[in-house]
Design a protein around this motif. Structure first.
Motif, PDB file in Angstrom:
ATOM      1  N   GLY A 242       0.817  -1.214   0.000  1.00  0.00           N
ATOM      2  CA  GLY A 242       0.000   0.000   0.000  1.00  0.00           C
ATOM      3  C   GLY A 242       0.846   1.257   0.000  1.00  0.00           C
ATOM      4  O   GLY A 242       0.522   2.244  -0.670  1.00  0.00           O
ATOM      5  N   PHE A 243       1.966   1.234   0.761  1.00  0.00           N
ATOM      6  CA  PHE A 243       2.873   2.384   0.768  1.00  0.00           C
ATOM      7  C   PHE A 243       3.488   2.604  -0.607  1.00  0.00           C
ATOM      8  O   PHE A 243       3.524   3.716  -1.123  1.00  0.00           O
ATOM      9  N   VAL A 244       4.004   1.524  -1.199  1.00  0.00           N
ATOM     10  CA  VAL A 244       4.694   1.623  -2.486  1.00  0.00           C
ATOM     11  C   VAL A 244       3.739   2.054  -3.604  1.00  0.00           C
ATOM     12  O   VAL A 244       4.115   2.796  -4.507  1.00  0.00           O
ATOM     13  N   LEU A 245       2.480   1.596  -3.507  1.00  0.00           N
ATOM     14  CA  LEU A 245       1.492   1.901  -4.549  1.00  0.00           C
ATOM     15  C   LEU A 245       0.731   3.198  -4.277  1.00  0.00           C
ATOM     16  O   LEU A 245      -0.290   3.455  -4.902  1.00  0.00           O
ATOM     17  N   HIS A 246       1.276   4.012  -3.376  1.00  0.00           N
ATOM     18  CA  HIS A 246       0.606   5.281  -3.051  1.00  0.00           C
ATOM     19  C   HIS A 246       0.318   6.137  -4.290  1.00  0.00           C
ATOM     20  O   HIS A 246      -0.781   6.700  -4.415  1.00  0.00           O
ATOM     21  N   PRO A 247       1.248   6.247  -5.244  1.00  0.00           N
ATOM     22  CA  PRO A 247       0.955   7.070  -6.435  1.00  0.00           C
ATOM     23  C   PRO A 247      -0.215   6.540  -7.252  1.00  0.00           C
ATOM     24  O   PRO A 247      -0.832   7.288  -8.016  1.00  0.00           O
ATOM     25  N   VAL A 248      -0.518   5.240  -7.112  1.00  0.00           N
ATOM     26  CA  VAL A 248      -1.608   4.636  -7.880  1.00  0.00           C
ATOM     27  C   VAL A 248      -2.902   4.604  -7.074  1.00  0.00           C
ATOM     28  O   VAL A 248      -3.972   4.972  -7.553  1.00  0.00           O
ATOM     29  N   LEU A 249      -2.796   4.159  -5.803  1.00  0.00           N
ATOM     30  CA  LEU A 249      -3.994   3.997  -4.964  1.00  0.00           C
ATOM     31  C   LEU A 249      -4.465   5.308  -4.358  1.00  0.00           C
ATOM     32  O   LEU A 249      -5.642   5.459  -4.032  1.00  0.00           O
ATOM     33  N   HIS A 250      -3.516   6.227  -4.134  1.00  0.00           N
ATOM     34  CA  HIS A 250      -3.821   7.539  -3.520  1.00  0.00           C
ATOM     35  C   HIS A 250      -4.369   7.406  -2.106  1.00  0.00           C
ATOM     36  O   HIS A 250      -5.126   8.264  -1.646  1.00  0.00           O
ATOM     37  N   PHE A 251      -4.006   6.332  -1.411  1.00  0.00           N
ATOM     38  CA  PHE A 251      -4.307   6.191   0.011  1.00  0.00           C
ATOM     39  C   PHE A 251      -3.132   6.742   0.808  1.00  0.00           C
ATOM     40  O   PHE A 251      -1.989   6.357   0.570  1.00  0.00           O
ATOM     41  N   GLU A 252      -3.410   7.629   1.758  1.00  0.00           N
ATOM     42  CA  GLU A 252      -2.346   8.145   2.599  1.00  0.00           C
ATOM     43  C   GLU A 252      -1.737   7.004   3.416  1.00  0.00           C
ATOM     44  O   GLU A 252      -2.449   6.060   3.789  1.00  0.00           O
TER      45      GLU A 252
END
Length: 432
Positions: A242-252
């Motif tokens: 989830g951290f790594v995919l932040h640019p895609v998921l946009h979850f803080e």
């Protein structure tokens, strides 16, 4: 700065900072008292302190810490940290410097994928166990690791919270950080390992008997609850993704951490009260007080005035401006937490870049990033990871004082910022 509130806010912050430095009273008490005085003099109010993204408590940081502390608390019950501690000591043949070098390299690499706060939360328990096994003082190892986390965090968009703010304002991508800053982060990590050999040389006392005892151990026997370990590592893997995919998921990151903590508590047999008992509540209270105090400085225009003075000094001189941005940001980030500093400085930097006709990957953005991230190593409260490690050390009855951290942090900051200045000059001016 003509308003009396500005000078009163400076006096309150200076007084609280002096108490934190001298340790006349506990740093949590000093931070909370400073926050209360900021509210009392009207430098900030309840709306600005609790609800403002710009001048209030950074709840993303607070809840990221809560979520990750809960996950770490569950993993601690599995014996995983004992396993990693024994494994790392055996790989280093029980030699203290080799152990430190290994932990520094691991911490720096982890901080590039995770944020630096999450990394130190995971690595600190391992370090404490390693030092216990080898009869070593944990303070030098913890200090080296938190410095490594701030260095490694410069390499990627998600490595340090200020990077996310800068990327958002400048329109930078994950790959931009990798291309421009990852090479330097690798070099600085190697330099840190060399510095550790000198700075902490008195701590590398090899106990042959202790080392032999660890070498004879089977790390697999340290695992106490395999089922819980599988559950914990699965959830941790999802959180990291989830951290790594932040640019895609946009979850803080805070949302990802809380979701992970909630999922782990729900699927495991661990009691909620036990998990919450592992949260470093005094550390969170210190952060809250610090955020409110800095919010008072921002709200009264003190931080903005300092940032504008820096921007005015930069003018349109790219080389001199980038060097001043790097050095000025390093100094200011050592005094105030680098998150609110970057939040204030990012729009000013954006105007500077636009006036110079630069794109999103302009050298000024990298100077701000390096100054804020590396300057956080200068003092014990310069970066969030520093405060977290001090809290962990205190809870484990191995306290690290403000000056004990800072005397090493200042040396490393001076060296790494100087090397960063050389890197910026070579890459963006001399060889451009």
């Amino acid at each position: 700065m003509d308003d009396w509130h500005s000078w009163a806010a400076i006096a309150v912050f200076t007084g609280a900072y002096a108490l934190i430095i001298t340790e006349k009273i506990h740093r949590v008490a000093a931070a909370l008292a400073g926050a209360a005085l900021m509210l009392a003099i009207g430098a900030t109010d309840d709306k600005a302190a609790f609800y403002s993204e710009r001048t209030g408590i950074d709840w993303n940081v607070i809840f990221l810490l809560v979520g990750m502390m809960m996950i770490v608390g569950v993993l601690r019950k599995t014996g995983m940290f004992e396993y990693v501690a024994i494994w790392s000591v055996k790989r280093a043949r029980g030699r203290p410097f080799r152990v430190m070098a290994m932990l520094v390299a691991i911490t720096s690499a982890m901080s590039a994928l995770l944020d630096n706060v999450t990394t130190v939360l995971l690595i600190a328990p391992v370090t404490l166990l390693v030092c216990e096994r080898l009869a070593l003082r944990p303070a030098p190892f913890l200090i080296a690791e938190v410095i490594a986390s701030n260095i490694g965090g410069t390499a990627t968009l998600v490595g340090d919270p200020p990077n996310i703010i800068i990327a958002s304002r400048a329109g930078l991508t994950f790959n931009d950080f990798i291309v421009h800053l990852a090479p330097l982060a690798i070099v600085l990590t190697l330099v840190l390992i060399a510095l550790c050999r000198v700075l902490f040389r008195r701590s590398f006392v090899h106990d042959e008997e202790r080392a032999s005892e660890v070498m004879a151990m089977d790390e697999r026997e340290a695992i106490r609850d395999p089922r819980l370990l599988v559950q914990g590592l699965t959830v941790l893997g999802l959180v990291v993704a989830g951290f790594v995919l932040h640019p895609v998921l946009h979850f803080e990151p805070s949302i990802v951490a809380l979701l992970g903590a909630g999922l782990l508590v729900a699927i495991s047999s661990v009691h909620t009260g036990e998990v919450l008992a592992d949260v470093e509540w005094p550390t969170l209270a210190f952060f809250a007080g610090l955020f409110v105090m800095i919010g008072g400085l921002i709200g009264t225009g003190v931080v903005g005035e300092a940032s504008r003075a820096l921007a005015d000094a930069v003018a349109d001189q790219e080389l001199g401006g980038s060097m001043l941005m790097l050095g000025g940001s390093a100094v200011l980030s050592g005094v105030v937490d680098n998150i609110p500093y970057v939040a204030t400085m990012a729009p000013i930097t954006g105007d500077l870049v636009e006036s110079m006709g630069g794109g999103s990957d302009h050298v000024m953005w990298w100077a701000l990033t390096l100054g804020a991230d590396l300057g956080g190593n200068a003092t014990a409260i310069g970066a969030s990871a520093n405060v977290v490690v001090l809290g962990i050390a205190e809870r484990n009855r191995t306290p690290i004082s403000f000056w004990q951290f800072t005397k090493y942090g200042l040396v490393v900051t001076a060296v790494t910022v100087a090397l960063s200045a050389l890197y910026l000059w070579l890459r963006y001016f001399a060889l451009a």
